[in-house]
Design an enzyme around this catalytic site. Structure first.
Site, PDB file in Angstrom:
ATOM      1  N   CYS A 126       0.811  -1.232   0.000  1.00  6.09           N
ATOM      2  CA  CYS A 126       0.000   0.000   0.000  1.00  6.09           C
ATOM      3  C   CYS A 126       0.841   1.278   0.000  1.00  6.09           C
ATOM      4  O   CYS A 126       0.342   2.337  -0.361  1.00  6.09           O
ATOM      5  CB  CYS A 126      -0.975  -0.006   1.178  1.00  6.09           C
ATOM      6  SG  CYS A 126      -2.180  -1.334   1.046  1.00  6.09           S
ATOM      7  N   HIS A 262      -3.348   7.507   1.875  1.00  7.55           N
ATOM      8  CA  HIS A 262      -3.703   6.188   1.334  1.00  7.55           C
ATOM      9  C   HIS A 262      -5.137   5.901   1.789  1.00  7.55           C
ATOM     10  O   HIS A 262      -5.481   6.079   2.958  1.00  7.55           O
ATOM     11  CB  HIS A 262      -2.740   5.138   1.864  1.00  7.55           C
ATOM     12  CG  HIS A 262      -3.197   3.735   1.628  1.00  7.55           C
ATOM     13  ND1 HIS A 262      -3.660   3.311   0.403  1.00  7.55           N
ATOM     14  CD2 HIS A 262      -3.288   2.659   2.463  1.00  7.55           C
ATOM     15  CE1 HIS A 262      -4.013   2.040   0.490  1.00  7.55           C
ATOM     16  NE2 HIS A 262      -3.791   1.623   1.726  1.00  7.55           N
ATOM     17  N   ASN A 292     -10.110   0.167  -0.655  1.00 11.09           N
ATOM     18  CA  ASN A 292      -8.651   0.212  -0.555  1.00 11.09           C
ATOM     19  C   ASN A 292      -8.055  -0.423  -1.809  1.00 11.09           C
ATOM     20  O   ASN A 292      -8.144  -1.639  -1.998  1.00 11.09           O
ATOM     21  CB  ASN A 292      -8.216  -0.552   0.704  1.00 11.09           C
ATOM     22  CG  ASN A 292      -6.702  -0.546   0.896  1.00 11.09           C
ATOM     23  OD1 ASN A 292      -5.950  -0.143   0.010  1.00 11.09           O
ATOM     24  ND2 ASN A 292      -6.258  -1.004   2.050  1.00 11.09           N
TER      25      ASN A 292
HETATM   26  C1  LIG Z   1     -10.796  -4.340   9.587  1.00 11.31           C
HETATM   27  C2  LIG Z   1     -11.493  -3.331  10.492  1.00 11.31           C
HETATM   28  C3  LIG Z   1     -12.422  -2.483   9.668  1.00 11.31           C
HETATM   29  C4  LIG Z   1     -12.282  -4.100  11.524  1.00 11.31           C
HETATM   30  O1  LIG Z   1     -12.910  -3.179  12.380  1.00 11.31           O
HETATM   31  P1  LIG Z   1     -12.854  -3.370  13.965  1.00 11.31           P
HETATM   32  O2  LIG Z   1     -13.604  -2.259  14.551  1.00 11.31           O
HETATM   33  O3  LIG Z   1     -11.405  -3.514  14.331  1.00 11.31           O
HETATM   34  O4  LIG Z   1     -13.624  -4.683  14.125  1.00 11.31           O
HETATM   35  P2  LIG Z   1     -13.174  -6.039  14.839  1.00 11.31           P
HETATM   36  O5  LIG Z   1     -12.140  -6.748  14.027  1.00 11.31           O
HETATM   37  O6  LIG Z   1     -12.868  -5.738  16.292  1.00 11.31           O
HETATM   38  O7  LIG Z   1     -14.506  -6.835  14.796  1.00 11.31           O
HETATM   39  C5  LIG Z   1     -15.653  -6.427  15.520  1.00 11.31           C
HETATM   40  C6  LIG Z   1     -16.762  -7.382  15.220  1.00 11.31           C
HETATM   41  O8  LIG Z   1     -17.220  -7.162  13.887  1.00 11.31           O
HETATM   42  C7  LIG Z   1     -17.231  -8.390  13.188  1.00 11.31           C
HETATM   43  N1  LIG Z   1     -16.978  -8.147  11.767  1.00 11.31           N
HETATM   44  C8  LIG Z   1     -15.787  -8.120  11.132  1.00 11.31           C
HETATM   45  N2  LIG Z   1     -15.981  -7.876   9.822  1.00 11.31           N
HETATM   46  C9  LIG Z   1     -17.313  -7.749   9.630  1.00 11.31           C
HETATM   47  C10 LIG Z   1     -18.109  -7.488   8.522  1.00 11.31           C
HETATM   48  N3  LIG Z   1     -17.600  -7.321   7.279  1.00 11.31           N
HETATM   49  N4  LIG Z   1     -19.445  -7.407   8.702  1.00 11.31           N
HETATM   50  C11 LIG Z   1     -19.995  -7.570   9.901  1.00 11.31           C
HETATM   51  N5  LIG Z   1     -19.289  -7.814  11.020  1.00 11.31           N
HETATM   52  C12 LIG Z   1     -17.961  -7.912  10.873  1.00 11.31           C
HETATM   53  C13 LIG Z   1     -16.154  -9.215  13.842  1.00 11.31           C
HETATM   54  O9  LIG Z   1     -16.329 -10.576  13.601  1.00 11.31           O
HETATM   55  C14 LIG Z   1     -16.341  -8.841  15.284  1.00 11.31           C
HETATM   56  O10 LIG Z   1     -17.421  -9.586  15.783  1.00 11.31           O
HETATM   57  P3  LIG Z   1     -17.409 -10.145  17.307  1.00 11.31           P
HETATM   58  O11 LIG Z   1     -17.316  -8.919  18.146  1.00 11.31           O
HETATM   59  O12 LIG Z   1     -18.694 -10.885  17.387  1.00 11.31           O
HETATM   60  O13 LIG Z   1     -16.187 -11.007  17.397  1.00 11.31           O
HETATM   61  C15 LIG Z   1     -10.473  -2.444  11.224  1.00 11.31           C
HETATM   62  O14 LIG Z   1      -9.705  -3.193  12.130  1.00 11.31           O
HETATM   63  C16 LIG Z   1      -9.527  -1.755  10.289  1.00 11.31           C
HETATM   64  O15 LIG Z   1      -9.948  -0.938   9.515  1.00 11.31           O
HETATM   65  N6  LIG Z   1      -8.221  -2.063  10.365  1.00 11.31           N
HETATM   66  C17 LIG Z   1      -7.247  -1.467   9.495  1.00 11.31           C
HETATM   67  C18 LIG Z   1      -7.413  -2.106   8.160  1.00 11.31           C
HETATM   68  C19 LIG Z   1      -6.668  -1.429   7.090  1.00 11.31           C
HETATM   69  O16 LIG Z   1      -6.899  -0.293   6.816  1.00 11.31           O
HETATM   70  N7  LIG Z   1      -5.786  -2.194   6.475  1.00 11.31           N
HETATM   71  C20 LIG Z   1      -5.087  -1.809   5.335  1.00 11.31           C
HETATM   72  C21 LIG Z   1      -3.884  -1.030   5.686  1.00 11.31           C
HETATM   73  S1  LIG Z   1      -3.040  -0.818   4.203  1.00 11.31           S
END
Ligand SMILES: CC(C)(COP(=O)(O)OP(=O)(O)OC[C@H]1O[C@@H](n2cnc3c(N)ncnc32)[C@H](O)[C@@H]1OP(=O)(O)O)[C@@H](O)C(=O)NCCC(=O)NCCS
Length: 335
Positions: A126, A262, A292
């Site tokens: 990225c 980004h 993304n």
């Molecule tokens: C991936 C991301 C959006 C997840 O959001 P989060 O707030 O951290 O969510 P969590 O991983 O804690 O999950 C929370 C809950 O949502 C659920 N969940 C995850 N993806 C889901 C989806 N697409 N739809 C519905 N629920 C979802 C999880 O299973 C979890 O459920 P639980 O509480 O029953 O276990 C977030 O961590 C993020 O944006 N990270 C950075 C990612 C990124 O930008 N990466 C690229 C960098 S180049």
């Protein structure tokens, strides 16, 4: 740390271009797709956690090379320049069409360039576009080349595991291009600074670990991500690197007209802008419509904002990115 103070020439962005695949995929489309696998998601969850409503997925004919070529062609048209004037091609990508040769080589072929200009890919995921810009800038500053085609092009949809709702909703495909050229001696515009970093302690937190052995794919050919760890690291690193790039450019956040982050997640983007004390109206955000797109996200957003007239000549633009590795970087540009 390298600086850009002792260079012979200045590199500036002459033109931009972009390409998005025809197939636009909404959150609701993913809700239906995942429902077939008994996996629940919703537009509300995806939009609230990421800011994404749509992304584009490439069809089979929209290869990485094709998208990169289309973006390049647009940039050449904007510059009113023939492909033969390009003397170096750099493509930032982690999703090339083939193991080798690289996408940059195929783009040279597709553009019909016969001048034997060097062409190579940069794989910095990225942060790839920032890495490629930094490399191109140095080639212009030291006098090696005059017109460099820098492209970010990705087909991440091919690496998505549609059984993993935490990653498959985040990514999309597309390409963006910029032509970096030697500025004339009376121009003040140009690349003011580029800062790059890598910290391999996060090497297993965001990866696609497959490799080819004896004609077979070994390991997981899908994006794996520890979302929360990536999130925390991103906001810290992006603020640090943005401030470093500003210092090297002898500018402060008050001098910045536009922030092009980004486009991974609107919460990371807004969090970084707030930490930097930048008004959110100064942030170019395309994540809602593109998702993304990894190395393509910054040049795609840049092209959108150049074409809709927000970014004007003489304005200061700060670009920052972070991704797998972890690798991160920032550039300050007087457009
Ligand atoms: C991936 C991301 C959006 C997840 O959001 P989060 O707030 O951290 O969510 P969590 O991983 O804690 O999950 C929370 C809950 O949502 C659920 N969940 C995850 N993806 C889901 C989806 N697409 N739809 C519905 N629920 C979802 C999880 O299973 C979890 O459920 P639980 O509480 O029953 O276990 C977030 O961590 C993020 O944006 N990270 C950075 C990612 C990124 O930008 N990466 C690229 C960098 S180049």
């Amino acid at each position: 740390m390298p600086t850009h103070n002792n260079h012979q020439y200045t590199a500036h962005i002459l033109a931009t271009g972009s390409y998005l695949p025809r197939n636009q995929v909404s959150n609701q489309d993913l809700v239906s797709l995942l429902a077939e696998k008994n996996i629940e998601t919703s537009h509300e969850w995806i939009y609230a956690r990421t800011g994404i409503s749509f992304r584009h997925y490439a069809n089979d004919d929209e290869t990485n090379t094709y998208m990169a070529y289309m973006a390049a062609q647009q940039a050449l048209n904007m510059a009113n320049m023939s492909a033969e004037s390009i003397d170096l091609i750099i493509v930032a990508t982690s999703t090339p069409d083939h193991l080798f040769p690289g996408v940059a080589t195929s783009v040279q072929h597709k553009l019909g360039i016969k001048n034997c200009c060097p062409a190579f890919d940069v794989q910095a995921v990225c942060s790839g576009f920032i890495y490629a810009m930094s490399i191109a800038t140095q080639f212009i500053e030291n006098g090696s080349y005059e017109n460099i085609l820098v492209i970010g092009s990705e087909v991440f949809s091919r690496l998505l595991n549609f059984e993993d709702r935490t990653t498959c909703v985040l990514f999309g495909d597309g390409a963006g291009a910029a032509i970096l050229s030697r500025a004339s001696s009376n121009e003040t515009q140009g690349i003011k600074s580029c800062v790059l970093h890598t910290d391999a302690s996060g090497i297993d937190m965001l990866c696609a670990k497959a490799h080819v052995k004896n004609g077979s794919i070994v390991g997981e050919p899908f994006v794996y991500m520890e979302g929360q760890n990536v999130f925390k690291m991103a906001v810290t690193r992006l603020e640090e690197v943005a401030l470093k790039a500003l210092t090297q450019a002898n500018l402060s956040t008050h001098d910045i007209d536009w922030l092009i982050p980004h486009q991974a997640n609107i919460r990371i983007m807004q969090g970084t802008a707030k930490k930097l004390g930048l008004d959110l109206n100064k942030m170019i955000a395309t994540v809602e419509y593109h998702g993304n797109t990894s190395a393509a996200s910054i040049p795609l957003a840049l092209d959108v904002a150049v074409r809709d007239g927000r970014i004007q000549k003489g304005q200061n633009v700060l670009m920052e990115a972070v991704g797998s590795g972890f690798g991160w970087g920032a550039c300050v540009i007087e457009f």
